[in-house]
Scaffold this active site. Structure first.
Site, PDB file in Angstrom:
ATOM      1  N   GLU A  95     -23.056 -15.796  29.467  1.00 24.78           N
ATOM      2  CA  GLU A  95     -23.176 -14.709  30.440  1.00 24.78           C
ATOM      3  C   GLU A  95     -23.537 -13.396  29.748  1.00 24.78           C
ATOM      4  O   GLU A  95     -22.874 -12.375  29.911  1.00 24.78           O
ATOM      5  CB  GLU A  95     -21.886 -14.581  31.270  1.00 24.78           C
ATOM      6  CG  GLU A  95     -22.170 -14.088  32.671  1.00 24.78           C
ATOM      7  CD  GLU A  95     -20.975 -14.169  33.618  1.00 24.78           C
ATOM      8  OE1 GLU A  95     -21.087 -13.570  34.700  1.00 24.78           O
ATOM      9  OE2 GLU A  95     -19.957 -14.813  33.298  1.00 24.78           O
ATOM     10  N   ASP A 142     -13.276 -11.301  31.412  1.00 20.84           N
ATOM     11  CA  ASP A 142     -12.231 -12.034  32.117  1.00 20.84           C
ATOM     12  C   ASP A 142     -11.966 -13.402  31.478  1.00 20.84           C
ATOM     13  O   ASP A 142     -11.074 -14.126  31.913  1.00 20.84           O
ATOM     14  CB  ASP A 142     -12.539 -12.180  33.616  1.00 20.84           C
ATOM     15  CG  ASP A 142     -13.983 -12.514  33.908  1.00 20.84           C
ATOM     16  OD1 ASP A 142     -14.751 -12.791  32.954  1.00 20.84           O
ATOM     17  OD2 ASP A 142     -14.381 -12.484  35.090  1.00 20.84           O
ATOM     18  N   ASP A 177     -18.844 -22.138  28.734  1.00 23.24           N
ATOM     19  CA  ASP A 177     -18.171 -21.954  30.018  1.00 23.24           C
ATOM     20  C   ASP A 177     -18.689 -23.055  30.936  1.00 23.24           C
ATOM     21  O   ASP A 177     -19.790 -22.972  31.464  1.00 23.24           O
ATOM     22  CB  ASP A 177     -18.483 -20.565  30.571  1.00 23.24           C
ATOM     23  CG  ASP A 177     -17.886 -20.329  31.947  1.00 23.24           C
ATOM     24  OD1 ASP A 177     -17.240 -21.253  32.491  1.00 23.24           O
ATOM     25  OD2 ASP A 177     -18.088 -19.227  32.490  1.00 23.24           O
ATOM     26  N   TYR A 207     -23.768 -22.527  29.741  1.00 30.70           N
ATOM     27  CA  TYR A 207     -23.147 -21.766  30.825  1.00 30.70           C
ATOM     28  C   TYR A 207     -23.448 -22.512  32.114  1.00 30.70           C
ATOM     29  O   TYR A 207     -24.501 -22.352  32.712  1.00 30.70           O
ATOM     30  CB  TYR A 207     -23.687 -20.335  30.847  1.00 30.70           C
ATOM     31  CG  TYR A 207     -23.149 -19.491  31.983  1.00 30.70           C
ATOM     32  CD1 TYR A 207     -21.801 -19.525  32.319  1.00 30.70           C
ATOM     33  CD2 TYR A 207     -23.984 -18.648  32.708  1.00 30.70           C
ATOM     34  CE1 TYR A 207     -21.307 -18.756  33.354  1.00 30.70           C
ATOM     35  CE2 TYR A 207     -23.498 -17.871  33.742  1.00 30.70           C
ATOM     36  CZ  TYR A 207     -22.155 -17.923  34.063  1.00 30.70           C
ATOM     37  OH  TYR A 207     -21.667 -17.163  35.091  1.00 30.70           O
ATOM     38  N   ASN A 242     -17.306 -23.961  33.796  1.00 31.25           N
ATOM     39  CA  ASN A 242     -16.968 -23.755  35.204  1.00 31.25           C
ATOM     40  C   ASN A 242     -16.446 -25.038  35.836  1.00 31.25           C
ATOM     41  O   ASN A 242     -16.769 -25.376  36.983  1.00 31.25           O
ATOM     42  CB  ASN A 242     -18.174 -23.209  35.974  1.00 31.25           C
ATOM     43  CG  ASN A 242     -18.238 -21.691  35.950  1.00 31.25           C
ATOM     44  OD1 ASN A 242     -17.223 -21.019  36.131  1.00 31.25           O
ATOM     45  ND2 ASN A 242     -19.421 -21.143  35.704  1.00 31.25           N
TER      46      ASN A 242
END
Length: 258
Positions: free
Chosen positions: A34, A247, A147, A106, A149
């Site tokens: 990101e 985050d 990441d 990602y 997700n």
């Protein structure tokens, strides 16, 4: 060899945090996600000053992935995934650092689900799984870091009942992740922390960090050659508490020399 993954949530906005973390922990390899920066806007000079070489795959305002290496220039072996020539998102970058092949990813969020974004997430996962199948049996170490997700298990979310409809935790997503692991990959953080609740992400809203209302969605998957070298895995949890931070918290593995 220490290999880390870190969704920086805008590499330029979080540059002081990134540089501080690199200085404090000195990973040999850092996979970033990101970036939210066009190719020409990547802060190469600042990264180089911090002691790292880099390859990156940028995209204006969204997505973007990078591989940083402390010991020498990463050698790029691929960017993007086969199977969809119309997919222009900057979500996958692959390279070698020494004898280790590193895939930085990602994976799409997929919300709202069901819907087109969720369909894209599952298609992307299928394409990634196809690439992983080509890498898993390599005699050399391979680490797929990023990441994802994906919340793999109920243990990986602070309130499973509240996430059942979310694209990160839907049955289709979790089943696809299990299919990936079944190729022979080791989820390093879970492997070394069986039965333990470990989070890598805390939302900015609703006091999630203060309440430890977290998720485990940042993963490092190791092929058998890498898994044999695995000695440690963890999360730099304190970084999430820094000022103007991402985050996500950096997540890492250590591999013995091989």
């Amino acid at each position: 060899m220490k290999i880390a993954t870190y969704n920086v949530n805008s590499v330029n906005a979080r540059l002081p945090v990134l540089v501080r973390w690199l200085a404090d922990t000195q990973p040999d390899v850092a996979c970033l996600q990101e970036l939210k920066a066009a190719q020409e806007k990547f802060p190469f000079d600042a990264i180089r000053e911090a002691g790292y070489h880099a390859i990156w795959h940028g995209q204006k305002a969204w997505n973007g992935v990078a591989i940083l290496a402390r010991g020498g220039e990463p050698v790029e072996t691929g960017r993007g995934l086969a199977g969809d020539p119309d997919d222009l998102h900057s979500r996958y970058l692959e390279g070698t650092v020494g004898s280790v092949r590193v895939g930085c990813l990602y994976l799409p969020n997929g919300n709202p689900a069901p819907g087109p974004k969720f369909d894209y997430k599952l298609r992307w996962l299928e394409r990634f799984t196809a690439r992983a199948a080509e890498l898993v049996a390599s005699p050399n170490s391979v680490v797929l870091a990023g990441d994802y997700n994906v919340i793999p298990e109920e243990l990986d979310v602070y309130n499973p009942a509240g996430w059942e409809a979310d694209a990160l935790f839907r049955p289709e997503t979790r089943a696809a992740y299990r299919t990936l692991l079944a190729q022979g990959w080791t989820d390093a953080l879970r492997h070394l922390n069986p039965g333990k609740q470990v989070f890598t992400f805390w939302d900015y809203t609703s006091g999630a960090w203060r309440r430890n209302a977290g998720l485990r969605i940042d993963h490092l998957l190791l092929n058998p050659a890498a898994a044999k070298r695995l000695t440690a895995a963890g999360v730099d949890r304190d970084v999430r508490g820094w000022e103007k931070t991402s985050d996500h918290a950096p997540t890492w593995v250590e591999l013995q020399d091989g």
